[in-house]
Write a protein that holds these residues in place. Sequence first.
Motif, PDB file in Angstrom:
ATOM      1  N   LYS A  84      18.399  37.832  24.014  1.00 23.50           N
ATOM      2  CA  LYS A  84      18.716  37.923  22.556  1.00 23.50           C
ATOM      3  C   LYS A  84      17.610  38.599  21.636  1.00 23.50           C
ATOM      4  CE  LYS A  84      22.086  37.571  21.218  1.00 23.50           C
ATOM      5  NZ  LYS A  84      22.514  38.903  21.296  1.00 23.50           N
ATOM      6  N   ILE A  95      20.899  30.279  18.906  1.00 24.68           N
ATOM      7  CA  ILE A  95      21.353  31.591  18.049  1.00 24.68           C
ATOM      8  C   ILE A  95      21.471  31.425  16.627  1.00 24.68           C
ATOM      9  CG2 ILE A  95      23.277  33.078  17.478  1.00 24.68           C
ATOM     10  CD1 ILE A  95      22.009  33.639  20.518  1.00 24.68           C
ATOM     11  N   GLN A  96      21.718  30.287  16.100  1.00 26.27           N
ATOM     12  CA  GLN A  96      21.654  29.832  14.949  1.00 26.27           C
ATOM     13  C   GLN A  96      20.368  29.912  14.107  1.00 26.27           C
ATOM     14  OE1 GLN A  96      23.556  25.754  14.658  1.00 26.27           O
ATOM     15  NE2 GLN A  96      25.526  26.566  15.370  1.00 26.27           N
ATOM     16  N   SER A 127      32.421  27.428  22.949  1.00 23.20           N
ATOM     17  CA  SER A 127      31.874  28.041  21.941  1.00 23.20           C
ATOM     18  C   SER A 127      32.677  29.318  21.238  1.00 23.20           C
ATOM     19  CB  SER A 127      30.497  28.909  22.540  1.00 23.20           C
ATOM     20  OG  SER A 127      29.861  29.654  21.711  1.00 23.20           O
ATOM     21  N   ALA A 141      24.968  47.875  11.756  1.00 21.56           N
ATOM     22  CA  ALA A 141      24.088  47.223  10.801  1.00 21.56           C
ATOM     23  C   ALA A 141      23.892  45.724  11.385  1.00 21.56           C
ATOM     24  CB  ALA A 141      24.625  47.005   9.383  1.00 21.56           C
ATOM     25  N   GLN A 142      24.718  45.247  11.940  1.00 27.44           N
ATOM     26  CA  GLN A 142      24.600  43.958  12.757  1.00 27.44           C
ATOM     27  C   GLN A 142      23.654  43.966  13.813  1.00 27.44           C
ATOM     28  OE1 GLN A 142      28.438  42.671  13.537  1.00 27.44           O
ATOM     29  NE2 GLN A 142      28.815  41.637  11.404  1.00 27.44           N
ATOM     30  N   TYR A 191      30.110  36.875  16.141  1.00 27.25           N
ATOM     31  CA  TYR A 191      29.719  35.552  16.438  1.00 27.25           C
ATOM     32  C   TYR A 191      28.309  35.265  15.770  1.00 27.25           C
ATOM     33  CZ  TYR A 191      27.103  32.338  19.687  1.00 27.25           C
ATOM     34  OH  TYR A 191      26.292  31.241  20.277  1.00 27.25           O
ATOM     35  N   GLN A 192      27.480  36.319  16.065  1.00 33.60           N
ATOM     36  CA  GLN A 192      26.225  36.106  15.415  1.00 33.60           C
ATOM     37  C   GLN A 192      26.067  35.959  13.822  1.00 33.60           C
ATOM     38  OE1 GLN A 192      23.744  38.206  19.084  1.00 33.60           O
ATOM     39  NE2 GLN A 192      23.351  39.193  17.072  1.00 33.60           N
ATOM     40  N   ALA A 193      26.941  36.661  13.349  1.00 34.16           N
ATOM     41  CA  ALA A 193      27.152  36.705  11.866  1.00 34.16           C
ATOM     42  C   ALA A 193      27.811  35.210  11.403  1.00 34.16           C
ATOM     43  CB  ALA A 193      28.126  37.822  11.312  1.00 34.16           C
ATOM     44  N   ASP A 204      24.256  27.715  21.221  1.00 33.74           N
ATOM     45  CA  ASP A 204      24.774  28.093  20.024  1.00 33.74           C
ATOM     46  C   ASP A 204      23.646  27.947  18.996  1.00 33.74           C
ATOM     47  OD1 ASP A 204      27.593  28.860  20.787  1.00 33.74           O
ATOM     48  OD2 ASP A 204      28.176  27.092  20.734  1.00 33.74           O
ATOM     49  N   GLY A 262      19.140  34.212  15.955  1.00 31.05           N
ATOM     50  CA  GLY A 262      19.832  35.442  16.607  1.00 31.05           C
ATOM     51  C   GLY A 262      20.564  36.089  16.118  1.00 31.05           C
ATOM     52  N   TYR A 263      20.377  36.970  15.029  1.00 33.48           N
ATOM     53  CA  TYR A 263      21.377  37.758  14.439  1.00 33.48           C
ATOM     54  C   TYR A 263      20.315  38.681  13.385  1.00 33.48           C
ATOM     55  CZ  TYR A 263      20.207  33.581  11.383  1.00 33.48           C
ATOM     56  OH  TYR A 263      19.380  32.671  10.885  1.00 33.48           O
ATOM     57  N   VAL A 264      21.274  39.538  12.813  1.00 29.64           N
ATOM     58  CA  VAL A 264      20.616  40.198  11.914  1.00 29.64           C
ATOM     59  C   VAL A 264      21.078  39.811  10.509  1.00 29.64           C
ATOM     60  CG1 VAL A 264      20.406  42.594  10.722  1.00 29.64           C
ATOM     61  CG2 VAL A 264      20.242  42.522  13.258  1.00 29.64           C
ATOM     62  N   SER A 265      20.234  39.592   9.382  1.00 32.02           N
ATOM     63  CA  SER A 265      20.768  39.140   8.231  1.00 32.02           C
ATOM     64  C   SER A 265      21.347  40.004   7.362  1.00 32.02           C
ATOM     65  CB  SER A 265      19.685  38.143   7.568  1.00 32.02           C
ATOM     66  OG  SER A 265      19.381  37.093   8.527  1.00 32.02           O
ATOM     67  N   ALA A 324      24.328  28.166  10.164  1.00 32.03           N
ATOM     68  CA  ALA A 324      23.032  27.775  10.066  1.00 32.03           C
ATOM     69  C   ALA A 324      22.574  27.501   8.458  1.00 32.03           C
ATOM     70  CB  ALA A 324      21.665  28.868  10.692  1.00 32.03           C
ATOM     71  N   HIS A 340      17.411  42.217  22.489  1.00 29.65           N
ATOM     72  CA  HIS A 340      18.423  42.945  22.021  1.00 29.65           C
ATOM     73  C   HIS A 340      18.151  43.230  20.760  1.00 29.65           C
ATOM     74  CE1 HIS A 340      22.764  42.396  20.152  1.00 29.65           C
ATOM     75  NE2 HIS A 340      22.466  43.504  19.990  1.00 29.65           N
ATOM     76  N   LEU A 341      17.514  42.412  20.092  1.00 28.59           N
ATOM     77  CA  LEU A 341      17.440  42.553  18.589  1.00 28.59           C
ATOM     78  C   LEU A 341      16.239  43.573  18.291  1.00 28.59           C
ATOM     79  CD1 LEU A 341      19.155  39.381  17.149  1.00 28.59           C
ATOM     80  CD2 LEU A 341      20.326  41.899  17.149  1.00 28.59           C
ATOM     81  N   GLU A 356      27.541  32.374  13.483  1.00 29.42           N
ATOM     82  CA  GLU A 356      26.432  31.568  13.648  1.00 29.42           C
ATOM     83  C   GLU A 356      25.296  31.432  12.325  1.00 29.42           C
ATOM     84  OE1 GLU A 356      26.610  28.967  15.453  1.00 29.42           O
ATOM     85  OE2 GLU A 356      27.860  29.866  17.109  1.00 29.42           O
ATOM     86  N   ARG A 357      24.846  32.413  11.685  1.00 29.29           N
ATOM     87  CA  ARG A 357      23.873  32.662  10.663  1.00 29.29           C
ATOM     88  C   ARG A 357      24.629  31.894   9.563  1.00 29.29           C
ATOM     89  NH1 ARG A 357      24.194  37.219   6.834  1.00 29.29           N
ATOM     90  NH2 ARG A 357      22.678  36.848   5.420  1.00 29.29           N
TER      91      ARG A 357
END
Lengths: 657, 254
Positions: free
Chosen positions: B186, B129-130, A66, A128-129, A170-172, B126, B133-136, A178, B189-190, A174-175
Amino acid sequence: MLDAKIPAGPLESKWSDYKGHCKLVNPANKRKLEVIVVGTGLAGASAAATLGELGYKVKAFCFQDSPRRAHSIAAQGGINAAKNYQNDGDSIFRLFYDTIKGGDYRAREANVHRLSEVSGSIIDQCVAQGVPFAREYGGLLSNRSFGGTQVQRTFYAAGQTGQQLLIGAYQALERQVALGNVKMYARHEMLDIVMVEGKARGIIARNLVNGELERHFGSAVLLCTGGYGNVFYLSTNAMGSNVTAAWKAHRKGAAFANPCFTQIHPTCIPVSGDHQSKLTLMSESLRNDGRIWVPAKKDDSRKPNEIPEQERDYYLERRYPAFGNLVPRDVASRAAKERCDAGYGVGSSKQAVYLDYAAAIERYGKIEASKQGNDNVPKEEIIAMGKQVVKEKYGNLFDMYQKITGENPYEVPMRIYPAVHYTMGGLWVDYELQTTLSGVYALGEANFSDHGANRLGASALMQGLADGYFVIPYTIGNYLADEIYNKPISTDHPAFVEAEKAVSDRISQLKNINGKQSVESFHKRLGKIMWDKCGMARNKEGLTEAIAEIQALKKEFWSDVRIPGEINEMNPELDKANRVADFIELGELMCIDALNREESCGGHFREEFQTPEGEALRDDAKFMYVAAWEFAGESNWNLQKEPLVYDVIKPSQRNYK
Amino acid sequence: MAHKSMNLTLKVWRQKNAKTTGQFESYQVKNISEEMSFLEMFDVLNEQLVQENKEPIAFDHDCREGICGMCSMYIDGKPHGPWQANTTCQLHMRAFKDGDTITVEPWRANAFPVLKDLVVDRTSFDRIIQAGGYVSVNTGNAVDGNSLPINKNAADDSFAAAMCIGCGACVAACKNSSAMLFLSAKVSHLALLPQGDPERSTRVMNMVAQMDKEGFGACTNTGACEATCPKEISLSNIARLNQEYLLSSLTASN
């Protein structure tokens, strides 16, 4: 001739001028352009995510299962930024100056100034993230000190800053996966670059699950593949960290710059035996509060707690009163080696020094006691309160030390010794981060550009993210703007067929050797040669021997290595063999570079060139240049020199006294 | 300083690939120093197998300092072995004694298919998370880091959840193979940070939906996940996840 393409004009305005004038790619065209990103650490993940956000079609590759596993995750201490939140005199110029000086005047001014300029934006972006940086009770961001500086500019998340920053990137990423902008290829390893008419047009990658070779087209290839510290076998790098992708680019024509500049980190857990597979770093942040010492008497076998204060030698505080325990890494490492070589080392191997927290525990305990307004707190309670404070600050590091050594660092001083940690050298890149191969870029630790001969603590994370979030999104547009006229080529193109065949032949060749010795045993032997002769101290005789030994080792490897298993299946031994074969070639080049550089600077210490006090002695008249090596056939390289010009900073002998 | 050394028997799961069935095989290792890490002991065994012209055991590992989350062995019935708050790579042979027989298996879960020997496929994490699991926030949109003060306790709690290394031990420990602890870490966390607030509701709904789709089981509330977690991610995160999920279900507009 190497052209670094440094923009004209005053240093402070080069980057803004560049951004104001570089070519742009319109959104409709971005959608048509494919970009390949190899490696998903801080540089790769941030680049892939940002390019995806911009609308490029991105393919990202990593050898781990990953993208979140990349070794950036292990960075502990922090990330620098010239925010001056502490009002202690920091500025973009100071961060720039400290980095150039810390690098012993072997880095490029324009690149380092840009790094310093964007450092603040990195913190903003990460916040910000949702990166959970350490905060003060008022809710604002907290800072701490790091080696080689006199201001507090390091942002951190306990001892896991790299992890938190990487998870943010990593989250950015994976976004974007997606959203369909990035396609992720995990458990894949790049094994060659495909060049067509002098430009990068894609890569050959091996699927590590089934062993199949794949062809991938891209209008540009970004190598974000980290450093090559594992050439030493024992290092603080992850087991899989390797030079292979960078080396393939090098063999295709990308110059490799300053390969001998490697960083030996002063605070690592010492080697415990022959079985050792890797070394573990104890964050440099520990030097903020810990005091480093050895016994003042040679071969003192008393336990550390039995040695009275006046019989201890706090050698860093003694030699460098201005910076004390916070001297830069190269200086601290050499000082530890000097004491151990002189017979003052501690522990069973005598190859270690103490990192002692007793004074810090007492100091913090007294502060806690005074917060209670009580002047008569018994000593045991002060110590208990102090331990609690230290636990909050460094708990995870202390736990890690205890697991590995079986000793309790709250009670006895830690034993530490320097270990290979980071490589300042790497693929040569110009101001735009482009290598000497058209369309191939190198970001983060994989390039050579920002740290000169020695990197300051908390600057690797800064550089990785600067390159990925804020530099490449501009500079790649300047290249791709012209690529919109070139149609994507089919992966059936003869160049792809030929490249795949070359990779496949090499793998078969390796597999068919059917020798007697394991890949691991060759790697260990290479590491020993490198550490003994191209490690913390180098000399002409040793380096000359090392080159001959490595050439012999290479021959032996290619005639006697044994790789069990099959090619077309998951085969970690084969993966490792591919990497070790490249490390052997790199090792030779490192020794050649170290031999060529007849001076001492930063992490490169040639014993023949030192001051009477044993400090590194640079030779600016002869060696103020970047040594960029071009591959010219087996064991054969041509040296290209990029002169370093200091317009703003006047190089002087580094002084931390 | 002389260190104790030991002789051990290892029963290890061997499986050629995802399509074949596997079986246990036994191996002897000798003169293992108590100073070695568990994976270094595996290195010794693999070197031995190479010398015997046999295929070494495939296992996932990378940083070997307990942070990348790649190592994943199920040792004597416990993910990451006998020590508390620990990963396999940080487990040292001091934990064992001369003559021990140690059984080593891969993670067992439908959502983590075995690829080879001890290596499993965790890409399902993964994909969770997709799903949210993030901030846009695109690069370049950020305001000054200190323009948004965050309560220190909230920041600390958020960090404690964000410490998850995504190793999958929680799933391997759970008799239902539930991924609730991973997912809740996750979400917590957010959700604990103001930056995560705008997408709070959609995030939890989408991530839970993805978790179900991947074939992870339901939470048993027995807490085996928390007990085995190398980073000691707290069960209270699952409570927060349930609360977030309930609130989102009640307030969802569609």
